[in-house]
Design an enzyme around this catalytic site. Structure first.
Site, PDB file in Angstrom:
ATOM      1  CB  CYS A  72      -0.933   0.016   1.212  1.00  0.00           C
ATOM      2  SG  CYS A  72      -0.079  -0.186   2.772  1.00  0.00           S
ATOM      3  N   GLY A  98      -1.056   0.244  -4.830  1.00  0.00           N
ATOM      4  CA  GLY A  98      -2.208  -0.547  -4.423  1.00  0.00           C
ATOM      5  C   GLY A  98      -3.435  -0.163  -5.208  1.00  0.00           C
ATOM      6  CG  ASN A 172       3.793   0.906   2.806  1.00  0.00           C
ATOM      7  OD1 ASN A 172       3.561  -0.233   2.417  1.00  0.00           O
ATOM      8  ND2 ASN A 172       4.762   1.646   2.290  1.00  0.00           N
ATOM      9  N   GLY A 173       3.253  -1.746   5.136  1.00  0.00           N
ATOM     10  CA  GLY A 173       4.241  -2.699   5.635  1.00  0.00           C
ATOM     11  C   GLY A 173       3.586  -3.990   6.062  1.00  0.00           C
ATOM     12  CE1 TYR A 314       7.100  -4.806 -11.030  1.00  0.00           C
ATOM     13  CE2 TYR A 314       6.371  -4.977  -8.770  1.00  0.00           C
ATOM     14  CZ  TYR A 314       6.123  -5.114 -10.114  1.00  0.00           C
ATOM     15  OH  TYR A 314       4.904  -5.542 -10.549  1.00  0.00           O
TER      16      TYR A 314
END
Length: 526
Positions: A72, A98, A172-173, A314
């Site tokens: 996310c 996301g 986020n994680g 990426y």
């Protein structure tokens, strides 16, 4: 429908933190104690509110599963009367992190108000909906589910209300000790509403016996292991937190009117005309409020960060600055090194769009071979709701990637991609290029072979499903039927960063050596 549960007895609290400037060149400033103003103890009940989870059954395509997904992206804005609208724009910039759900929580005279939904940012929010989110403080979230099913109740930010105030969090994680902590909390009487590991943070804050919200966050974070970049709103405060290893990125910027912005990537700052100031340091908690401005506190720090190298290779947008480096320049250098260590006689260099494009440009420039658009990606082909037959499913990769015959026919082609996960997509790409007339197909991968799963917020298959964990490079070449195959070796990738900076990155997916594990004991941690 809203569900309300008694989570814990809390103390009333407020915090006053002495403002301290943190040098941009100092990664781990020394910890200082905030000034506290304890109040009379009162009991609070937390309720986590969500709409009924009505979501379609989505068939996950084989080729969609053959790429990696970041969990996310988060954004937080303080001090701007258009906070929710700016959050909406910032989430647009972070949409690549996301695509399953999005949400915004705004602070106004009515407390915390939110809009969440399944789908893309443009599908969740409308002009009329944003009109219902006034206020000068807001946080937002875009989601790809690595922990928890893709349902509305798992879409963030999560809101918890209490008698003396409210809080919301976006994360986020991924917490590697989620199951252990959840089991322990359930044994103590906690009831979990969602299947997202982010809810764990609310329970830990509720269970803490510290007398200020700031200290409760520190208390909670000391129990968490893994990756977390989080933004909170509590009453009139915006709080940004990054884990001690700094796995996931989190940056801070400022708009011309003085409003403060936190975001997962600088591309979100650029879109809303916010000037990039610095990263939130690993282990840092930044508090922004009306009374004290910006304040910085450090929880337990780690002497050597382990930032996710896949952010450069990426996930992140090429126009972002991540971990202090240009993603574009870093990715271009990957391609240049790849051309030097794995040259081949060819007529044209193409990329698997979009994440392979910049590395392919670097490869072509170094090799002195023209770069051309040999594959076109459709950005409108995501997932399908119905996959009736295998025959129809086999057309999925063609719906996403279309070959340009004029570029490929009769040519010796080098095709640059960022990674090979299971290998199923690579097989179809090579076959597609040959059917379009390519004389030779040479695959060049701008990252090392992936042999292990990630537990720090990246959705990866199990290690035994990764093709590089089961086959040698030559075996993979034969499997995908290309004329040659080369990955960027790990030692050559590290050359991009140099001996000092390279130690600050996590390479667990390439080595199987994890900086933090769920079984790590407190003694080992110390």
């Amino acid at each position: 429908m809203a569900s309300s549960i008694e989570v814990s007895s809390l103390f009333s609290y407020s915090s006053s933190v002495k403002r301290t400037k943190v040098s941009q060149n100092t990664l781990f400033p020394s910890f200082f104690k905030p000034y506290l103003k304890p109040h009379v103890s009162k009991a609070l009940s937390f309720s986590v509110s969500c709409k009924s989870p009505i979501s379609p059954i989505i068939a996950e395509e084989e080729d969609e599963e053959d790429k990696l997904h970041e969990e996310c992206g988060v954004v937080g804005i303080y001090g701007d009367p258009e906070a929710s609208r700016l959050s909406y724009l910032a989430l647009h910039a972070l949409q690549h992190r996301g695509q399953e759900g999005a949400g915004i929580v705004a602070v106004n005279e009515n407390g915390l108000e939110s809009i969440i939904g399944i789908g893309l940012v443009s599908e969740v929010f409308t002009e009329s909906k944003l009109n219902t989110l006034p206020g000068n403080v807001a946080i937002g979230h875009v989601r790809y589910s690595t922990s928890g099913a893709s349902m509305l109740k798992n879409v963030q930010p999560f809101i918890a209300s209490c008698k003396l105030g409210s809080l919301a969090v976006a994360h986020n994680g991924n917490f590697v000790n989620y199951k252990q902590l959840k089991t322990k909390l359930e044994e103590q009487g906690s009831i979990f509403i969602t299947s997202s590991d982010t809810e764990l943070v609310l329970h830990l804050i509720a269970k803490s016996k510290a007398k200020t919200f700031l200290l409760r966050i520190i208390d909670a974070c000391e129990k968490l292991k893994g990756a977390y970049s989080m933004v909170f709103v509590f009453e009139d405060k915006l709080i940004a937190v990054r884990d001690p290893f700094g796995f996931r990125p989190l940056v801070m910027g400022r708009r011309s009117n003085g409003s403060v912005v936190f975001a997962s990537e600088t591309c979100a700052l650029d879109l809303i005309d916010a000037r990039y100031e610095r990263e939130v340091c690993p282990g840092e908690i930044v508090v922004v409020d009306k009374e004290h401005g910006e304040s910085s506190v450090f929880m337990i720090s780690h002497p050597e960060p382990k930032q996710c190298v896949f952010e450069h290779g990426y996930f992140s947008q090429p126009n972002s600055i991540v971990f202090g480096r240009s993603v574009y320049e870093t990715r271009r250098m990957y391609g240049e090194i790849l051309a030097t260590m794995a040259p081949v006689d060819c007529d044209v260099v193409i990329a698997v769009p979009d994440s392979g494009t910049v590395a392919a440009l670097g490869y072509a420039a170094k090799a002195g071979v023209p770069f051309q658009i040999g594959l076109l990606r459709s950005h409108y082909s995501k997932r399908t709701f119905i996959e009736p037959t295998q025959k129809i499913r086999d057309f999925a990769v063609k719906a996403k990637l279309s070959p340009v015959r004029a570029v490929l026919e009769g040519k010796r082609v080098v095709v640059v991609d960022d990674s090979i996960v299971r290998g199923t997509t690579s097989v179809k790409i090579v076959r597609m290029l040959r059917e379009a007339g390519a004389k030779e197909v040479h695959m060049r991968i701008a990252l090392p072979p992936m042999i292990a799963s990630c537990y720090y917020g990246v959705d990866t298959p199990r290690s035994q499903e990764l093709i590089s964990g089961k086959m040698s490079v030559e075996e993979i070449r034969k499997h995908i039927n290309c004329d040659s195959l080369a990955f960027l070796p790990l030692d050559r990738l590290k050359e991009v960063y140099g001996p000092d900076e390279s130690r600050r990155y996590c390479y667990a997916c390439f080595t199987g050596k994890y900086p933090v594990t769920a079984t790590e004991t407190e003694e080992e941690k110390a």
